[in-house]
Design an enzyme around this catalytic site. Structure first.
Site, mmCIF file in Angstrom:
data_model
loop_
_atom_site.group_PDB
_atom_site.id
_atom_site.type_symbol
_atom_site.label_atom_id
_atom_site.label_comp_id
_atom_site.label_asym_id
_atom_site.label_seq_id
_atom_site.Cartn_x
_atom_site.Cartn_y
_atom_site.Cartn_z
ATOM 1 C CG HIS A 165 33.920 35.391 35.542
ATOM 2 N ND1 HIS A 165 34.439 34.175 35.117
ATOM 3 C CD2 HIS A 165 34.372 36.311 34.651
ATOM 4 C CE1 HIS A 165 35.159 34.368 34.026
ATOM 5 N NE2 HIS A 165 35.135 35.632 33.722
HETATM 6 O O1 RIB Z 1 38.568 36.029 36.837
HETATM 7 C C1 RIB Z 1 37.284 36.594 36.870
HETATM 8 C C2 RIB Z 1 37.156 37.528 38.037
HETATM 9 O O2 RIB Z 1 38.112 38.575 37.916
HETATM 10 C C3 RIB Z 1 35.780 38.218 38.099
HETATM 11 O O3 RIB Z 1 35.457 38.490 39.430
HETATM 12 C C4 RIB Z 1 36.018 39.497 37.360
HETATM 13 O O4 RIB Z 1 35.136 40.544 37.783
HETATM 14 C C5 RIB Z 1 37.417 39.822 37.784
HETATM 15 O O5 RIB Z 1 37.356 40.450 39.072
#
Ligand code: RIB
Ligand code: CA
Length: 313
Positions: free
Chosen positions: A243
């Site tokens: 992500h």
């Molecule tokens: O949904 C994914 C996000 O939530 C990413 O930033 C992960 O690190 C969590 O913070």
């Protein structure tokens, strides 16, 4: 071209760690002015510790790490140990940090940095709940117009939710903060699950990380080995979605991404859809566009960039 000056606001988190490593491996394009920790994946004490662990892993103890908000603006903190493990960085065995936290609160650092640099010269890169950013905008509205761009990981449209059926984790944890940021008028680029779920660390891609053979690269492979369990089980995906590194990769190679300039509003009232990013992808309302919402990614190009840069650490 001189490197972009950025503040990384983060809740490490294995994927946050990879995003930070990619930034620190790219001094030609990115100048990390500081890292601000926020409560999210795990409580603040751990996110502030993990951010320093990552800086030391990269050999960059010169980067100031500030502790920020330990809870959302108005809600109880929701964490994600079920995804990231109890330390938030489960996977590799990494030593506790020697570097101390920088003095002062993260919100004050964000405000000070934006006031000290010429307007339009500092980019904010939130990788977790938007509490620190929203608090800085509340405490010092004058800094909003000084922000060059906010490039954040959060939200979802086609992919809908990962923490509830409707909401992505970063937005869900502090929807009021997200509403303040998305309504601030700042230039915002969003890396939603729609894009990050296409950045999957397949076994071949993780083997390429491991084959680099350096401590940071092996640690990334071990983080991914741990972090992928949740998504493989839930989505049946072939690997972990990276992500947060989508934010850093965008700063280095924006052409890897494509999206639309649309209106995005945040649900803050309904318990059923709390934290949903209501993205007007199809332009069916007359609500003004307020975000560059990414929809697609050149995944092979993304991993080629990440693998190459990790080898530079
Ligand atoms: O949904 C994914 C996000 O939530 C990413 O930033 C992960 O690190 C969590 O913070
Ligand atoms: Ca994160």
């Amino acid at each position: 071209m001189s490197p972009r000056k950025i503040i990384i606001d983060t809740d490490p988190g294995q994927d946050d760690a990879v995003a930070i490593l990619l930034a620190l491996a790219s001094p030609e394009e990115i100048d990390v002015l500081g890292i601000t920790a926020v409560a999210g994946n795990v409580p603040l004490a751990l996110t502030a510790k993990n951010a320093r662990i990552v800086c030391e892993l990269a050999g960059r103890t010169d980067i100031p790490v500030y502790a920020g908000c330990d809870a959302p603006l108005r809600r109880r903190l929701v964490t994600a140990e079920h995804v990231h493990g109890k330390t938030g960085l489960d996977g590799p065995s990494l030593p506790d940090p020697h570097m101390a936290l920088a003095d002062g609160h993260a919100v004050d650092f964000i405000i000070r940095t934006l006031r000290e640099h010429p307007a339009g010269k500092v980019t904010l890169c939130p990788l977790g709940p938007l509490t620190n950013i929203a608090r800085a905008f509340q405490d010092a509205p004058d800094i909003i117009g000084r922000v060059d761009e906010i490039v954040l990981m959060g939200g979802a449209y086609f992919e809908v939710g990962n923490i509830t059926p409707a909401a992505e984790f970063n937005i869900y944890v502090d929807p009021e903060a997200a509403e303040i940021v998305f309504r601030s008028g700042a230039s915002i680029t969003v890396m939603p699950l729609d894009v990050t779920h296409k950045a999957l660390v397949t076994p071949e891609r993780n083997d390429a990380f491991r084959a680099i053979g350096t401590r940071p690269a092996i640690a990334v492979a071990e983080m991914t080995d741990f972090f992928e369990r949740f998504d493989k089980e839930k989505y049946g995906s072939p690997g972990a979605p990276l992500h947060d590194p989508c934010v850093t990769a965008y700063l280095i190679e924006p052409g890897l991404f494509s999206g639309r300039h649309i209106n995005v509003e945040i649900e803050t009232g309904s318990d059923l859809t709390l934290g949903m990013t209501v993205a007007d992808w199809w332009g069916v309302t007359d609500r003004p566009a307020n975000a560059h919402f990414m929809g697609d990614l050149d995944a092979d190009g993304f991993f080629a960039l990440l693998t190459k840069r990790l080898a530079w650490l």
